[in-house]
Design an enzyme around this catalytic site. Sequence first.
Site, PDB file in Angstrom:
ATOM      1  N   ALA A  13      49.317  18.714  82.870  1.00  0.00           N
ATOM      2  CA  ALA A  13      50.256  17.971  83.273  1.00  0.00           C
ATOM      3  C   ALA A  13      51.505  17.767  82.566  1.00  0.00           C
ATOM      4  O   ALA A  13      52.589  17.920  82.699  1.00  0.00           O
ATOM      5  CB  ALA A  13      49.730  16.823  84.203  1.00  0.00           C
ATOM      6  N   ALA A  14      51.217  16.832  81.539  1.00  0.00           N
ATOM      7  CA  ALA A  14      52.053  16.569  80.263  1.00  0.00           C
ATOM      8  C   ALA A  14      52.822  17.787  79.718  1.00  0.00           C
ATOM      9  O   ALA A  14      53.930  17.534  79.879  1.00  0.00           O
ATOM     10  CB  ALA A  14      51.665  15.453  79.437  1.00  0.00           C
ATOM     11  N   ARG A  24      64.996  22.764  82.662  1.00  0.00           N
ATOM     12  CA  ARG A  24      66.172  22.563  83.541  1.00  0.00           C
ATOM     13  C   ARG A  24      67.440  22.126  82.604  1.00  0.00           C
ATOM     14  O   ARG A  24      68.361  21.958  83.057  1.00  0.00           O
ATOM     15  CB  ARG A  24      65.838  21.013  84.077  1.00  0.00           C
ATOM     16  CG  ARG A  24      64.760  21.524  85.474  1.00  0.00           C
ATOM     17  CD  ARG A  24      64.342  20.510  86.393  1.00  0.00           C
ATOM     18  NE  ARG A  24      63.616  20.826  87.285  1.00  0.00           N
ATOM     19  CZ  ARG A  24      62.194  20.331  87.239  1.00  0.00           C
ATOM     20  NH1 ARG A  24      61.871  19.427  86.269  1.00  0.00           N
ATOM     21  NH2 ARG A  24      61.109  20.500  88.007  1.00  0.00           N
ATOM     22  N   SER A  43      48.473  23.649  84.490  1.00  0.00           N
ATOM     23  CA  SER A  43      49.133  22.863  85.484  1.00  0.00           C
ATOM     24  C   SER A  43      48.212  22.913  86.751  1.00  0.00           C
ATOM     25  O   SER A  43      48.506  23.280  87.902  1.00  0.00           O
ATOM     26  CB  SER A  43      50.446  23.787  86.135  1.00  0.00           C
ATOM     27  OG  SER A  43      51.344  23.585  84.867  1.00  0.00           O
ATOM     28  N   CYS A  47      42.396  15.600  88.776  1.00  0.00           N
ATOM     29  CA  CYS A  47      42.046  14.330  89.649  1.00  0.00           C
ATOM     30  C   CYS A  47      41.300  15.065  90.889  1.00  0.00           C
ATOM     31  O   CYS A  47      40.572  14.308  91.481  1.00  0.00           O
ATOM     32  CB  CYS A  47      43.040  13.648  89.889  1.00  0.00           C
ATOM     33  SG  CYS A  47      44.036  13.196  88.716  1.00  0.00           S
ATOM     34  N   ARG A  74      60.132  31.427  84.644  1.00  0.00           N
ATOM     35  CA  ARG A  74      61.213  30.145  84.190  1.00  0.00           C
ATOM     36  C   ARG A  74      61.226  30.456  82.849  1.00  0.00           C
ATOM     37  O   ARG A  74      62.084  29.396  82.328  1.00  0.00           O
ATOM     38  CB  ARG A  74      60.788  28.923  84.645  1.00  0.00           C
ATOM     39  CG  ARG A  74      60.461  28.845  86.299  1.00  0.00           C
ATOM     40  CD  ARG A  74      60.029  27.534  86.761  1.00  0.00           C
ATOM     41  NE  ARG A  74      61.189  26.416  86.440  1.00  0.00           N
ATOM     42  CZ  ARG A  74      61.002  25.310  86.698  1.00  0.00           C
ATOM     43  NH1 ARG A  74      59.779  24.774  86.843  1.00  0.00           N
ATOM     44  NH2 ARG A  74      62.046  24.396  86.747  1.00  0.00           N
ATOM     45  N   ASP A 289      46.999  12.632  78.380  1.00  0.00           N
ATOM     46  CA  ASP A 289      45.704  11.718  77.880  1.00  0.00           C
ATOM     47  C   ASP A 289      45.565  11.554  76.584  1.00  0.00           C
ATOM     48  O   ASP A 289      44.598  10.970  76.261  1.00  0.00           O
ATOM     49  CB  ASP A 289      44.609  12.449  78.483  1.00  0.00           C
ATOM     50  CG  ASP A 289      44.514  12.284  80.076  1.00  0.00           C
ATOM     51  OD1 ASP A 289      45.484  11.489  80.581  1.00  0.00           O
ATOM     52  OD2 ASP A 289      43.579  12.765  80.909  1.00  0.00           O
ATOM     53  N   ASN A 311      52.375  13.098  84.246  1.00  0.00           N
ATOM     54  CA  ASN A 311      53.704  13.743  84.744  1.00  0.00           C
ATOM     55  C   ASN A 311      54.651  13.014  84.359  1.00  0.00           C
ATOM     56  O   ASN A 311      55.786  13.714  84.191  1.00  0.00           O
ATOM     57  CB  ASN A 311      53.361  13.923  86.125  1.00  0.00           C
ATOM     58  CG  ASN A 311      52.398  15.012  86.547  1.00  0.00           C
ATOM     59  OD1 ASN A 311      52.965  16.145  86.321  1.00  0.00           O
ATOM     60  ND2 ASN A 311      51.462  14.736  87.088  1.00  0.00           N
TER      61      ASN A 311
END
Length: 458
Positions: A13-14, A24, A43, A47, A74, A289, A311
């Site tokens: 996530a992070a 971006r 990714s 949870c 990307r 985390d 996130n």
Amino acid sequence: MGHQRLVVIGGDAAGMSAASQARRFKGPEELEIVAFERSHFASYSACGIPYWVGGDVRERDDLIARTPEEHRARDIDLRMRTEVTELDTAGQRVRSRDLESGAESWTGFDKLVIATGARPVRPRLPGIDAPGVHGIQTLDDGQALLNTLDRTEGRRAVVVGAGYIGVEMAEALLNHGFDVTVVNRGAQPMATLDPDMGRLVHVAMDGLGITTVDDAEVTKILTGPDGRVRAVATEDAEYPADVVVLGIGVEPETALAREAGLPLGSYGGLLTDLAMRVRGHENIWAGGDCVEVLDLVSGSERHVPLGTHANKHGQVIGAGVGGGYAIFPGVVGTAVSKVCDLEIARTGLREKDAHEVGLRFVTATIESTSRAGYYPGAAPMTVKMLAEHRTGRLLGVQIVGREGAAKRVDIAAVALTAGMTVEQMTALDLGYAPPFSPVWDPVLVAARKAVAAVREAG
């Protein structure tokens, strides 16, 4: 500036939201991005694992937010099954090992993101590594557990630990037709609640057919002649088990950072500034985390391993790396969970937390319903509120109930973030109609009672 390289350690996530957000801001001609992930997956939603194991989520791949191919499209060079083994901050480089081939190499960086996550607490007990004993942290772990559940003849499961993962896994095993015993070190399940609220969870779990054993420290895992797990032992009892799930919690995975001399807090997590930069390092960020965050209610650092924060950290880091601006001000400690139809929610401080930081407080506990009492489906819920002595500032809220309990805690999370008093809360203009709440929302009923308690104590 010219061409720079960003290296990301950790592809969940992070790490990957940081990489995506940085992309971006800057195209591949300005910023090369290399990310290392040691598992088979990037990714994904950890949870969601208990719900996939329990059958609420059909396919493992439903939990994958973006595939490695989507990241590579990307222009993010994501290297799977590759573990970073050393971090050289002075030389601005990391050493990595390909877990398939064993090949090692160094990669230089201009900017670094550490998103190494957390590791499950695995007590060093005899038999802890026996076949049939499972931790639940990664998709690989979830798959291994499902394989065991499908192969196991017996139907007895023991869950060690009664926190979020423990109660969620108890439900998942129940769904698989297992007899479930939860062995818990604490006085009540859900130590993230006060014991009086944890007691409600215990009673509800009993009602669901889950056996909860409190004040029980596991001393060893017993194995049969085939070497597989056969029971979980505490000092005074044995609980037969065909499968054991560890739900004891996690700790920050910061061995790399520690060896590199980066600053860690009292929970072993990395310490960062508001922009998620590692303290004292201009070109290193950390999130998810593996970091400690500011608790806005108590003013001290905490370790709060949740996907929502990871996130957000990634978004903030990606902006910083890409030359934009964003900060992560902190958390109030909101978390929700469920076991079957029981919803469990908390935000802010428990009594224990308030004592630890020297706050004086009063408490108020009320019972209400999720809807107007006369409306079909109205179910009971218990709300407990902590308010600061004299000032009446809201310090924390815990809710245990059936449908409609969990998301109500968000009202309290907003009030905590805004620094509201319980008196100010009683004037909140919340949505009301009989299908959604009583005339006085349960959170406001608790706030009114807390106002009275503050006046009495003052």
